[in-house]
Design a protein around this motif. Structure first.
Motif, short mmCIF file in Angstrom:
data_model
loop_
_atom_site.label_atom_id
_atom_site.label_comp_id
_atom_site.label_asym_id
_atom_site.label_seq_id
_atom_site.Cartn_x
_atom_site.Cartn_y
_atom_site.Cartn_z
N LYS A 1 40.04 30.07 29.26
CA LYS A 1 39.18 30.97 30.03
C LYS A 1 37.71 30.82 29.65
O LYS A 1 36.83 30.97 30.49
CB LYS A 1 39.63 32.42 29.82
N PHE B 1 33.32 36.75 34.96
CA PHE B 1 33.56 37.43 33.70
C PHE B 1 34.31 38.76 33.89
O PHE B 1 35.25 39.06 33.16
CB PHE B 1 32.23 37.69 32.97
N ILE B 2 33.90 39.52 34.90
CA ILE B 2 34.49 40.86 35.07
C ILE B 2 36.00 40.82 35.34
O ILE B 2 36.76 41.50 34.66
CB ILE B 2 33.70 41.67 36.12
N LEU C 1 37.79 39.83 32.13
CA LEU C 1 37.79 40.93 31.18
C LEU C 1 38.85 41.97 31.55
O LEU C 1 39.62 42.44 30.70
CB LEU C 1 36.40 41.59 31.16
N ARG D 1 42.23 40.80 30.76
CA ARG D 1 42.45 40.90 29.32
C ARG D 1 42.81 42.32 28.92
O ARG D 1 43.67 42.54 28.06
CB ARG D 1 41.16 40.44 28.61
N LEU D 2 42.16 43.28 29.58
CA LEU D 2 42.41 44.69 29.28
C LEU D 2 43.63 45.21 30.04
O LEU D 2 43.87 46.41 30.09
CB LEU D 2 41.19 45.54 29.65
#
Lengths: 457, 457
Positions: free
Chosen positions: A357, A413-414, A417, A420-421
C-alpha cells in the motif's frame, strides 16, 4: 451496455394466460404455464394484479408456487404484500417447499409476530432449519446459505453415493457437488458429479474425494465468499461452523446476486447516495434517500464558504481572482475522485491486497505531480493568451498544480486509512472527497494569492 | 467490504515449493503441486519470477500447464511475456490443451504474426475452432463462448447419452448440461445431468429434453447474455448462429467475470477515468490514463471561468457573493451525480426497461423540487443566523433551489437521451455532469444576483 429489450424474445403470451385464468381453463393454463421457466412464470406473476394472482393461488399448488418463487426477483418489501394475498396455510406450505435460503429472504421481510405464526404452521423440521438460518447476521455466509445439499459418509461407494444423489436430486439445490462428512457431520471432502459418473461403481468415495476442500466459515462476510467462489470458479461452496461441521452450502447464483449488489452499493456511495433508488419509489421516498448526504455536504460546503470569507479582503482587492475558483476546485475534485475510485475498486476486488500500500501512495504522489504540472502549464498558457495576464496565470497554475497533488494523495490515502481502521472505504464517497478537496484547493489558491498580493502590493 | 486477507488460509508453502524446484525434486514437487487447485497453482506461478517458472516448464507437461492456466487471472498483457518464457512448441501445445475460450484470451494479446505462428503449430482441429472464435467482435457472446460442450442427437437414449458424457467429461467445460441437436447441428433441446441421472436408462432423450431452450445469438452483447444468465440462474447458455446452429456455450464463471468487468467500467466512468488503473503501472502510465479526462474537464472549467468573467462587474460590487459559489456549484454537482448514478445503474441492470422513462423524469423533477426547497430553506437559515444577511440568504437559497432542480433533471435526462441515441450512457461520467452543472448553477446564481442588484441598486 445493451439492454434486455434487444435480446428478449417473447416466451409467453400474457393476455392469453390471463384469459385462460378468467375463463377458468384450469388444465390448459396449468399445462402451458408450468412448462415455462420459473423466471418467466415469476415475470407473469409480478406483472398481473392481485386479482389475477388470487386466481393463480387457486389453481397452482403451494409446491408449484414455491417453484415460481425461485424465479422471483422483487424488492424485498413486496414479499409481504404477496403473502397477504394468500391464505396463511397456503403461504406456510409454500414456504416449506422453498429452498431454505429463499424462504429466509421472504420471512426476513415480515415482523416478528407474522414470522412466528408462519413458522408454527410450517413443517417442523423445515421450520427448525429456517429458524437457525434466520439467526445469522446480515451479509454473512450464514445468511445466504441453503441447507439443501447432498452429504454422504466417507465409507460410501460410488454406487451408494449415486443412489443417494438420485433420491435427493428433486430437493437439493445443487447435485453437482456431493459433500463427504464423518460421523459427527464434520466436512472431510468433496466429490463432483463429474468425478462420480466417470468412476467405477465399486470405488470408495474416500479414494476419489478431494480432501483439500475450500470452505468458508458461517460468519464470513458474503463479499469474501464471493471473492473465493470467483477465484476458484466454484458452483457451490460449503459453509462450516467453528467445529468444522457442515452447516450448508452457497450456490453460484446467490453469489452473482452478491456481486451485483455490492457493485451497486459501491457505485451508489461514489455518487453519494446511501442506498440506490428503486424506480417505483415516489419523489418523496427518493428525496429522503438522497437528502441526508446532500445536507451533510451542504454543511461541509458552508465550511468552504466560511473559509473563503476569511479571504474577503483579498477578493475585494482583485475580483478577477474569484472567477477561477470553480475551475480550481473542480479540477482538484476530479483528480481526487479518480484516485479514490482506483483505491476503492482495488480494495473491493482484492487486487490491492497483493500490493504494497505504501508503494501505491508513492505512485499516486508522482502521478499527482505529473498531472499537476501538465494541468498547471496548460492553465498558465490559457490565462496568458486569453487574458494576457502572465502573473495571474502563474498564480492559478501553481494553485492547480498543488491542489491536484494534494487531492490525488488524499483520494488514495483516505480510503486506505479507512480500510486499515476496518471502516468500509466506500463510505468515503465521491462527493465527500470532492468537498474536502474544495476546501484544501481554495485554501491553497487564496492563500497563495494573499501572500502574492502582499508581496507586490 | 471485506478482504481476502481475513479469510484466506494458507494452502501451500511457497518457499518450500521453490526449494523443491531448485533441488530438482521433480516427483515430490509434482505430487504436491498437482494436488493443488488450479487457482492456487496459478497464484504460485504468478508470484515466482521467470527463473522459477522456467524450472516449472521443464517439469510440468503442456497439458498440466494448460490446467494451471485455467486458474490464472492476470492482466491480459502479461500473457505475452509468459509465452515468451516458454519454447514455442511447448506454448503451442499448451494452447491446444486449453479450453478454446481461454486460448482465445491469450492469443488475442499477441500480434498477428505471433498468433499465426502459434496457430500453425497447434493441433489442426483446435486451431480451426480457435481461428473462428478469434473472428468474433470484442464483447459479443462469440468472443467469450467455448466450443467444449457436449452435444447428442435427438434420438439417443439416456444410456447412450451417459456413455457420451463419460467419454467427453475430461474435456468438456461443463457436463451439467447436454445439448440436443438435429442432423444439421441445429439446437433443439437441452437436458440437465440432474434429469439424466434420475431418468430410466431406456428413456429417449427426445421425451425428457426441455425444448424451450433459452439461447443467445453469437453477436449478442456479453452484458445482455450476463443479464439472461442472471435472471434464469443458468450454469451455461448455448450460443447459436442465424440458422439456429449450435456454435458454443457460455459458462457461468465467464459471466461472473463479465459482470465484474462491466461494474468496474461503469464505476471508472462515474469517476472520470477512461479505464481503471492497474496497480503495477508506473506513475507516468497511470497519469496518461487519467490526464485526458482531466484536461477535457479543464477546458470545460475554463468555460465556467469565462462565464464568471461576464459577471466581473457584479462580483466587484459585492465580493461577498463569491464566497458562496463553491457551495452552490458543489451542491448542484452532488445532486446531479446522484440522479446520474440512479439512471445509469437502472439502465445497466435493465430495471429501467420495465418502467416508463418519462415517468422517471417526472419523478426526478419532483424529487429535485423537494430537495431544492429543503436545501434552499436550510441555506437561508444558515446565512441569516451566521451573517445576519436575510436578503443574501434568500438569494443564495433561491439559487441553490433552482440549481438542484436543474441538476437533478439533467442528471437523469442526459443518460436517458444517450441511451436512446445508442451511446453508452456511462460515458456521461460524473465529472462531466458535475462540470456542466457548475456552469448552469453559476449562471443561475450570478444571473439572479445581477438582476437583484440592479433592482435594489
Amino acid at each position: 451496455m445493451t439492454t434486455k429489450e434487444e435480446t428478449d424474445t417473447i416466451v409467453y403470451d400474457e393476455a392469453h394466460f390471463i384469459q385462460m385464468l378468467k375463463d377458468n381453463d384450469t388444465e390448459v393454463f396449468r399445462d402451458a404455464f408450468l412448462s415455462l421457466h420459473s423466471y418467466d412464470q415469476a415475470q407473469f406473476y409480478e406483472k398481473v394484479g392481485p386479482d389475477i394472482r388470487k386466481l393463480m393461488y387457486a389453481i397452482l399448488s403451494p409446491k408449484e408456487m414455491a417453484d415460481l418463487y425461485e424465479g422471483l426477483e422483487v424488492d424485498d418489501d413486496e414479499y409481504e404484500s404477496y403473502l397477504k394475498e394468500m391464505n396463511t396455510t397456503y403461504g406456510a406450505e409454500m414456504l416449506s417447499h422453498m429452498y431454505t435460503d429463499d424462504a429466509v429472504d421472504v420471512l426476513n421481510e415480515l415482523d416478528n409476530h407474522q414470522r412466528e405464526s408462519y413458522l408454527e404452521m410450517m413443517d417442523e423440521e423445515v421450520a427448525g432449519e429456517i429458524s437457525e438460518l434466520l439467526g445469522y447476521a446480515e451479509d454473512t455466509a450464514g445468511s445466504i446459505m441453503t441447507t439443501e445439499y447432498v452429504a454422504i459418509p466417507e465409507n460410501s461407494t460410488v454406487r451408494s453415493a449415486m443412489t443417494i444423489l438420485r433420491k435427493e436430486a428433486p430437493n437439493a439445490e445443487t447435485i453437482y457437488y456431493v459433500f463427504v462428512v464423518d460421523d459427527v457431520h464434520r466436512l472431510t471432502g468433496v466429490v463432483s458429479l463429474r468425478d462420480l459418473i466417470i468412476a467405477e461403481e465399486e470405488t470408495l468415495i474416500r479414494d476419489i474425494m478431494n480432501e483439500r476442500v475450500v470452505m468458508v466459515h458461517v460468519d464470513d462476510d458474503q463479499e469474501a465468499v464471493a471473492q473465493i467462489m470467483k477465484d476458484y470458479n466454484f458452483l457451490a461452496t460449503p459453509v462450516i461452523d467453528n467445529k468444522g461441521k457442515l452447516l450448508g452450502i452457497i450456490t453460484v447464483d446467490d453469489i452473482i446476486d452478491v456481486i451485483d449488489e455490492e457493485a451497486s452499493e459501491d457505485y451508489s456511495k461514489l455518487a453519494g447516495i446511501s442506498d440506490m433508488d428503486k424506480f417505483d419509489m415516489n419523489p418523496l421516498q427518493s428525496a429522503t434517500k438522497r437528502l441526508p448526504w446532500l445536507v451533510v455536504l451542504l454543511f461541509l460546503g458552508m465550511l468552504t464558504a466560511n473559509l473563503m470569507g476569511q479571504f474577503e479582503a483579498t477578493l475585494e482587492k482583485v475580483a478577477l481572482l474569484a472567477i477561477f475558483i470553480p475551475l480550481i476546485a473542480g479540477t482538484s475534485g476530479n483528480s481526487g475522485t479518480q484516485a479514490l475510485a482506483v483505491a476503492i475498486r482495488g480494495i473491493a476486488t482484492g487486487d490491492l491486497e497483493k500490493e504494497n500500500k505504501f508503494k501505491l501512495l508513492i505512485r499516486e504522489m508522482f502521478t499527482g505531480m505529473i498531472m499537476g504540472v501538465v494541468c498547471g502549464l496548460i492553465i498558465i498558457g490559457i490565462v496568458y493568451f486569453w487574458k494576457g495576464e502572465l502573473l495571474l496565470g502563474m498564480l492559478v497554475g501553481a494553485a492547480i498544480c498543488c491542489s491536484i497533488i494534494v487531492a490525488t494523495l488524499a483520494g488514495s490515502f483516505i480510503p486506505l486509512l479507512m480500510h486499515r481502521l476496518k471502516i468500509d472505504p466506500a463510505v468515503a464517497s465521491g462527493p465527500f472527497i470532492t468537498t474536502l478537496n474544495d476546501i484544501t484547493s481554495i485554501l491553497i489558491y487564496l492563500g497563495l494569492a494573499t501572500v502574492f498580493l502582499s508581496q507586490i502590493g
